[in-house]
Design an enzyme around this catalytic site. Sequence first.
Site, short mmCIF file in Angstrom:
data_model
loop_
_atom_site.label_atom_id
_atom_site.label_comp_id
_atom_site.label_asym_id
_atom_site.label_seq_id
_atom_site.Cartn_x
_atom_site.Cartn_y
_atom_site.Cartn_z
CD GLU A 28 6.04 -0.88 9.93
OE1 GLU A 28 4.97 -0.04 10.04
OE2 GLU A 28 6.81 -0.95 8.90
CB VAL B 101 -0.87 0.12 1.11
CG1 VAL B 101 -1.59 1.25 1.14
CG2 VAL B 101 -1.88 -1.24 1.25
CB ALA B 102 2.03 3.56 2.15
CG MET B 103 8.67 1.90 1.07
SD MET B 103 8.69 0.70 2.54
CE MET B 103 10.34 1.18 3.31
CD GLU B 104 8.51 2.75 6.08
OE1 GLU B 104 9.22 1.78 6.84
OE2 GLU B 104 7.67 2.33 5.72
CG ASN B 105 11.00 4.59 -0.06
OD1 ASN B 105 11.56 3.73 0.55
ND2 ASN B 105 10.03 4.57 -0.97
CG HIS C 226 7.18 4.47 9.21
ND1 HIS C 226 7.75 3.62 10.13
CD2 HIS C 226 6.21 3.79 8.73
CE1 HIS C 226 7.05 2.38 10.01
NE2 HIS C 226 5.93 2.43 9.14
CG HIS D 261 1.39 3.80 9.26
ND1 HIS D 261 1.39 3.24 10.50
CD2 HIS D 261 2.60 3.17 8.66
CE1 HIS D 261 2.21 2.31 10.54
NE2 HIS D 261 2.90 2.21 9.56
CD GLU D 262 3.65 4.45 5.12
OE1 GLU D 262 5.14 4.40 5.30
OE2 GLU D 262 2.83 3.78 5.28
#
Length: 722
Positions: free
Chosen positions: A375, A325-329, A356, A352-353
């Site tokens: 997480e 769904v998503a990635m916190e780069n 992070h 949420h990201e």
Amino acid sequence: MAAQCCCRKAPGAGRARTPAARAAARLDRALFRLRHLQLGLGCGPRARELAGCLVLGWPRCGPRPARSCSTRTRPAPALGRLPSRPATAATAAAAAAEPPCAFAFAASGPGPAPPPPLPAFPETPGAEPACCPLAFRVDPFTDYGSSLTVTLPPELQAHQPFQVILRYTSTDAPAIWWLDPELTYGSSKPFVFTQGHSVCNRSFFPCFDTPAVKCTYSAVVKAPLGVQVLMSATQSTYVEEEGVYRFHMEHPVPAYLVALVAGDLQPADIGPRSRVWAEPCLLPTATSKLSGAVEQWLSAAERLYGPYMWGRYDIVFLPPSFPIVAMENPCLTFIISSILESDEFLVIDVIHEVAHSWFGNAVTNATWEEMWLSEGLATYAQRRITTETYGAAFTCLETAFRLDALHRQMKLLGEDSPVSKLQVKLEPGVNPSHLMNLFTYEKGYCFVDYLSQLCGDPQRFDDFLRAYVDKYKFTSVVAQDLLDSFLSFFPELREQSVDCRAGLEFERWLKATGPPLAEPDLSQGSSLTRPVEALFQLWTAEPLDQAAASASAIDISKWRTFQTALFLDRLLDGSPLPQEVVMSLSKCYSSLLDSMNAEIRIRWLQIVVRNDYYPDLHRVRRFLESQMSRMYTVPLYEDLCTGALKPFALEVFCQTQGRLHPTLRRTIQHILSQGLGPGTEPRTEQGSTRADSETDADTPALLLGDEAPGSTISLRDVNVSA
């Protein structure tokens, strides 16, 4: 999701498997401390190949000469290692003194693939040669990577800065997702993105694969004209006369947070330090959904946990092939475009990201065995931000929805499942990506919430987390660091021995299987959750006619998305339902739900499939014909293939497979092939590549342990964002 390394004291020592041989290998910090890595990348979309030159800069720290070091990479077919899974092939290695390195790109030739760029050093009259060649080898490590060992010069002195330069090419790499134009929304240009968490970035570049190792990085990327390149970096520029993009990340990050995306992307500002990037046809929608909101969320997070450290917070919306769904780069969050139509899910995923940025990116779990440190804390921070922004009732509703999913997963796995621990034992050779599950998020969240309840004041706990981030930012920690800091910040709790309370011992929280030892009080959300429970009870009451009449008087079109999703999840849990109940549900809701977002529609369609309700099967077909996303296709195919509807699933797949990414196509083929006789596997379209028929062992966050697609655990039951 990321990559690995260990260092050795002498060459020829075989495959010394100390604790470093566990799936999260450790760097021998007594000998080396990685300071900076530089990447020179030539991007060849037509050849589906990245040609790279990697420069690792470090000072020797130990008292004795170290003659070799190793990093984890994908297998190198040129050396005959695991040729069925080619990805990263090293072509040359060299050592250099400390001067900064630049990259020289070859002129584009007639072939589709660029050669790896060459390192270039500033010339000083009378100086020694800038670099010398080094011997290297590739050894087997696990089924998801190899060990690249480089022999260092024997004359290397203690504390002498040096660089190791590796030239390589990367093809068919699990971290690198190449998309033909027809797999994008605009269908105009090729597209590529990387997804490194947890152990995939070794196929992007040879790297240290433990989150315990952090360093700054810089990159120079050459791409075809008209292709926009972005990376997870604090600084970026485009040098038009050279046709290259330059990036620099000024803060230390683990390897899995190095990310790249390139394609037909355009920007739009949505705040003073944020912009969205998307394909032109999606940009207006993305802008309207998030304009002003991201700054509101960042400001709320700063009030709670201190200054945002990464400069910009940009978001890029990726095509539906994005596997999660998503990635916190850092500086550049990746989000799947499919979520744009589901407003509340979009809000939660982005917040949420954002969380992070403090928990996960700034302070990172030192081992994959304790992913909850990123997480669980990010989930807690996300809910504090939503409470500050949208109120406690909404936060409690979303929490109830997620905890409902956690208990569903617990029921499927059993309370003694080892993956339900917060401190999971990662056995040698186990892919850490298999540990991504709801326990990491929700059980971790419950433990953090329990700690906040111990101190008795959410604001005081916010102050503690702010101090924790300030102390450990840009480092990696273990659970004991967090808990020691907590007891030091609240000495009165240490005196009360709260860490040893019977049944709630901190050690038990970390090492016990099963559900959380305590769950938060969600009574502030009862105004939103009580109507859901009441409606579900009506549909399971008798007599049906009377119950259905009462239920139809409740207008769910005015409900929040999480309310409707929670109601449908309860019906899914009770399926198969009596056929007359499904008929009444369809009559009451089917047309209405068909006009709602995909998160709602997929749940209703799963009810249709699990109850073999043929009158609404045309809606299932239409949904699958319009979806190219893993999260909206795999759950339906899993359900379709458990009963009499498998022929229908085969028919739909044969008609739609050409619009699916090869990795997703393989996953669905595997689901469809379960239980079929020899020679009856679903056929792949003519012209599919060799990669289409290979097993995809690196797709992250899909399976728990060694569960196979098509088992009783559905993707919908375990789906998580990063």
